[in-house]
Scaffold this motif. Sequence first.
Motif, PDB file in Angstrom:
ATOM      1  N   GLY A  12      81.033 -16.158   3.088  1.00 28.70           N
ATOM      2  CA  GLY A  12      80.148 -14.184   3.524  1.00 28.70           C
ATOM      3  C   GLY A  12      81.152 -12.771   3.567  1.00 28.70           C
ATOM      4  N   GLY A  13      80.525 -12.946   1.537  1.00 30.39           N
ATOM      5  CA  GLY A  13      81.649 -11.162   0.965  1.00 30.39           C
ATOM      6  C   GLY A  13      80.431 -10.820   0.292  1.00 30.39           C
ATOM      7  N   VAL A  14      80.755  -9.575  -0.036  1.00 27.77           N
ATOM      8  CA  VAL A  14      80.002  -9.020  -0.530  1.00 27.77           C
ATOM      9  C   VAL A  14      78.538  -9.603  -2.062  1.00 27.77           C
ATOM     10  CG1 VAL A  14      81.611  -7.793  -2.273  1.00 27.77           C
ATOM     11  CG2 VAL A  14      79.489  -6.386  -1.869  1.00 27.77           C
ATOM     12  N   MET A  15      79.467 -10.488  -2.621  1.00 32.20           N
ATOM     13  CA  MET A  15      78.651 -11.357  -3.723  1.00 32.20           C
ATOM     14  C   MET A  15      77.693 -12.358  -2.625  1.00 32.20           C
ATOM     15  SD  MET A  15      79.635 -10.332  -5.986  1.00 32.20           S
ATOM     16  CE  MET A  15      81.491  -9.314  -6.756  1.00 32.20           C
ATOM     17  N   SER A  16      77.945 -12.625  -2.134  1.00 35.71           N
ATOM     18  CA  SER A  16      76.337 -13.496  -1.185  1.00 35.71           C
ATOM     19  C   SER A  16      76.113 -12.924  -1.124  1.00 35.71           C
ATOM     20  CB  SER A  16      77.350 -14.699  -0.829  1.00 35.71           C
ATOM     21  OG  SER A  16      78.349 -15.443  -1.297  1.00 35.71           O
ATOM     22  N   ALA A  17      76.165 -11.581   0.020  1.00 37.70           N
ATOM     23  CA  ALA A  17      75.059 -10.826   0.909  1.00 37.70           C
ATOM     24  C   ALA A  17      74.620 -10.236  -0.065  1.00 37.70           C
ATOM     25  CB  ALA A  17      76.233  -9.788   1.702  1.00 37.70           C
ATOM     26  N   GLU A  36      79.959 -19.278   6.025  1.00 42.89           N
ATOM     27  CA  GLU A  36      80.841 -18.590   6.083  1.00 42.89           C
ATOM     28  C   GLU A  36      81.901 -19.690   7.235  1.00 42.89           C
ATOM     29  OE1 GLU A  36      84.618 -16.714   5.543  1.00 42.89           O
ATOM     30  OE2 GLU A  36      82.601 -16.162   4.924  1.00 42.89           O
ATOM     31  N   ARG A  37      83.066 -19.519   6.231  1.00 37.26           N
ATOM     32  CA  ARG A  37      84.307 -20.334   6.601  1.00 37.26           C
ATOM     33  C   ARG A  37      84.674 -19.771   8.067  1.00 37.26           C
ATOM     34  NH1 ARG A  37      90.147 -21.122   5.583  1.00 37.26           N
ATOM     35  NH2 ARG A  37      89.717 -19.546   4.197  1.00 37.26           N
ATOM     36  N   LEU A  38      85.368 -18.372   8.345  1.00 33.44           N
ATOM     37  CA  LEU A  38      85.622 -18.068   9.522  1.00 33.44           C
ATOM     38  C   LEU A  38      84.582 -17.434  10.265  1.00 33.44           C
ATOM     39  CD1 LEU A  38      87.862 -15.486   7.181  1.00 33.44           C
ATOM     40  CD2 LEU A  38      88.763 -17.837   7.910  1.00 33.44           C
ATOM     41  N   ASP A  39      85.288 -16.931  11.340  1.00 33.06           N
ATOM     42  CA  ASP A  39      84.716 -16.710  12.755  1.00 33.06           C
ATOM     43  C   ASP A  39      83.799 -15.071  12.393  1.00 33.06           C
ATOM     44  OD1 ASP A  39      86.115 -14.588  13.040  1.00 33.06           O
ATOM     45  OD2 ASP A  39      87.103 -15.157  15.038  1.00 33.06           O
ATOM     46  N   LEU A 201      78.706 -19.368  10.458  1.00 38.81           N
ATOM     47  CA  LEU A 201      80.196 -18.964  10.597  1.00 38.81           C
ATOM     48  C   LEU A 201      80.970 -19.858  11.751  1.00 38.81           C
ATOM     49  CD1 LEU A 201      79.756 -15.308  12.583  1.00 38.81           C
ATOM     50  CD2 LEU A 201      80.140 -16.386  10.438  1.00 38.81           C
ATOM     51  N   ASN A 202      82.270 -19.960  10.948  1.00 37.11           N
ATOM     52  CA  ASN A 202      82.917 -21.264  11.083  1.00 37.11           C
ATOM     53  C   ASN A 202      82.794 -22.905  10.248  1.00 37.11           C
ATOM     54  OD1 ASN A 202      84.701 -19.808  13.004  1.00 37.11           O
ATOM     55  ND2 ASN A 202      82.739 -19.591  14.111  1.00 37.11           N
ATOM     56  N   ASN A 203      82.298 -22.553   9.523  1.00 39.66           N
ATOM     57  CA  ASN A 203      81.675 -23.702   8.896  1.00 39.66           C
ATOM     58  C   ASN A 203      82.866 -24.168   7.716  1.00 39.66           C
ATOM     59  OD1 ASN A 203      79.295 -25.629   9.241  1.00 39.66           O
ATOM     60  ND2 ASN A 203      79.073 -23.889  11.109  1.00 39.66           N
ATOM     61  N   VAL A 218      74.681 -30.271   0.598  1.00 40.05           N
ATOM     62  CA  VAL A 218      75.652 -29.147   1.093  1.00 40.05           C
ATOM     63  C   VAL A 218      76.617 -29.590   2.285  1.00 40.05           C
ATOM     64  CG1 VAL A 218      77.162 -27.058   1.250  1.00 40.05           C
ATOM     65  CG2 VAL A 218      75.440 -27.114  -0.431  1.00 40.05           C
ATOM     66  N   SER A 219      77.775 -30.242   2.435  1.00 33.84           N
ATOM     67  CA  SER A 219      77.724 -30.572   3.653  1.00 33.84           C
ATOM     68  C   SER A 219      78.983 -29.952   4.273  1.00 33.84           C
ATOM     69  CB  SER A 219      78.477 -32.238   3.412  1.00 33.84           C
ATOM     70  OG  SER A 219      77.462 -32.875   3.413  1.00 33.84           O
ATOM     71  N   CYS A 220      78.865 -29.895   5.781  1.00 37.26           N
ATOM     72  CA  CYS A 220      80.199 -28.336   6.321  1.00 37.26           C
ATOM     73  C   CYS A 220      80.114 -28.616   7.406  1.00 37.26           C
ATOM     74  CB  CYS A 220      78.717 -27.497   6.153  1.00 37.26           C
ATOM     75  SG  CYS A 220      78.100 -26.453   5.643  1.00 37.26           S
ATOM     76  N   ARG A 221      81.429 -28.585   7.951  1.00 40.39           N
ATOM     77  CA  ARG A 221      81.637 -28.999   9.403  1.00 40.39           C
ATOM     78  C   ARG A 221      82.200 -28.419   9.610  1.00 40.39           C
ATOM     79  NH1 ARG A 221      86.091 -32.482   7.269  1.00 40.39           N
ATOM     80  NH2 ARG A 221      84.810 -33.894   7.575  1.00 40.39           N
ATOM     81  N   ASP A 222      81.983 -27.774  11.249  1.00 39.31           N
ATOM     82  CA  ASP A 222      82.050 -26.787  12.014  1.00 39.31           C
ATOM     83  C   ASP A 222      84.025 -26.637  12.520  1.00 39.31           C
ATOM     84  OD1 ASP A 222      82.348 -25.081  14.904  1.00 39.31           O
ATOM     85  OD2 ASP A 222      80.751 -24.235  14.175  1.00 39.31           O
TER      86      ASP A 222
END
Length: 493
Positions: A12-17, A36-39, A201-203, A218-222
């Motif tokens: 969730g940084g400037v590049m992806s945005a 995004e990994r963080l909240d 978020l948080n994933n 793409v697999s994600c975990r909360d």
Amino acid sequence: MTTTTDVVLVGGGVMSATLGVILRELDPSLNITLVERLDHVAHESTDGWNNAGTGHAGYCELNYTPEDDQGNISIDRALDINSAFEVSLQLWSYLVSKGELKPEEFIHTTPHCSFVWGEDHVNFLRKRHGLMSAHHLFKEMEFSEDPRVLEEWMPLITDGRDPMEPVAATRVGHGADVDFGSLTRALVRYLESKPNFELLLNNSVTTMDQADDGSWKVSCRDRHTGANRHLEADFVFIGAGGGALPLLQKSGIEESKGYGGFPVSGQWLVCRKSDVVERHDAKVYGKAPVGAPPMSVPHLDTRIINGEPALLFGPFAGFTTKFQKEGSFFDLFSSLRGSNFSSMMGAGMSNMDLTRYLIGEVFQSAEERIESLRNFYPRAKFDDWTLQHAGKRVQVIKKDANGRGVLQFGTEVVAASDGSLAALLGASPGASTAAKAMIDVLERCFPGQMAEDGEWTRRLQEMIPSHGRSLKEDADLLNEVRPYTLSTLKLNE
């Protein structure tokens, strides 16, 4: 739970945005998912306190104009970076004109200056100015050795300095301070206001697997609930800053092999004392110490972060094994692979001076940091400054033509041969050139849509008037574009 989408943006940084916004403008029908990994977004390298906030344009950064042993100065990299930053300015101006961005919330006029002392460095800066001001991209650059002029440009830096010491400076008045954190949050709000967008978020991304038809799972975990989520997409972009390399390695694409990362930490001295802050209105860059990485060029900066003014000095680089502030001390070791081990070891052995320098920086005392500051600001008081941790930077390690591992500075796009996945590795000038970097991603991964006579190209030319032409070579084009962006972004006030 499995969700089908068109595009997955990881980080969730400037590049992806930036890439998300460009894709949304090019094709509003696309389904886009940002993970995004963080909240919250823009919390790692993009956050305002984690980077210099310099709108890198090559005006003041002396490491972009290296001098060889024969005294020849190359301005090629500065030209490339300046023209790339102009692309970002055009994209932001387009979004401002649409009412999607407010310039006062993320960008502010801050003159960009270079400052040197000592006869040899003064001669270097004089020669550099002569080369750069002769090119239309840098025609507004001023040069002075007059202490009275320098006192007007940078009173903190001249106050208390030895009047017999040779000094010189250059200045470009329309330089910019950019709060990339605020910018990124605004870009993501824009995406959230549109249909066909989802923010997770948080994933944390756990796996990336390519199917036989070329699509990706793409697999994600909360990180809070432990719930698993699976995203199926035709295109994946990894723009996770220092975390991009491990994620690229998860993809397993052939193009990822051989790449490694060299993490560098950083710290700032910060002053919020109003009577000091109000006396300095510039970003003033000096010469880097021998052995220092380019990101450690010392500078004394006016910053406006989340609307609050401050002065920053640094950065003080350091050795770390973490790829992100919220990362693990095992990040560096976990990134070792059979395909990159030799290049990582080779780069490490050939950069022992850099490693020793970084370790030495870690053990600097508070008094030693203040003494470094006093090279710029002679009357700096110890009690006016506090230490703030900056973000991590992961410099790219790759094999050269001879198969040896080399450490390179800057950013690099790595893309799968079928165009289904791309990642951005590296650091500075990074965020400043995000628009140009993301257009490069589109050209490599969507060649059909990016055809010269295609709809995407027409739309890009509406957003970025210089698209498809060279600002480096076309002075008339620059004379059309620059006044428009400076006026729209209020950088000429």
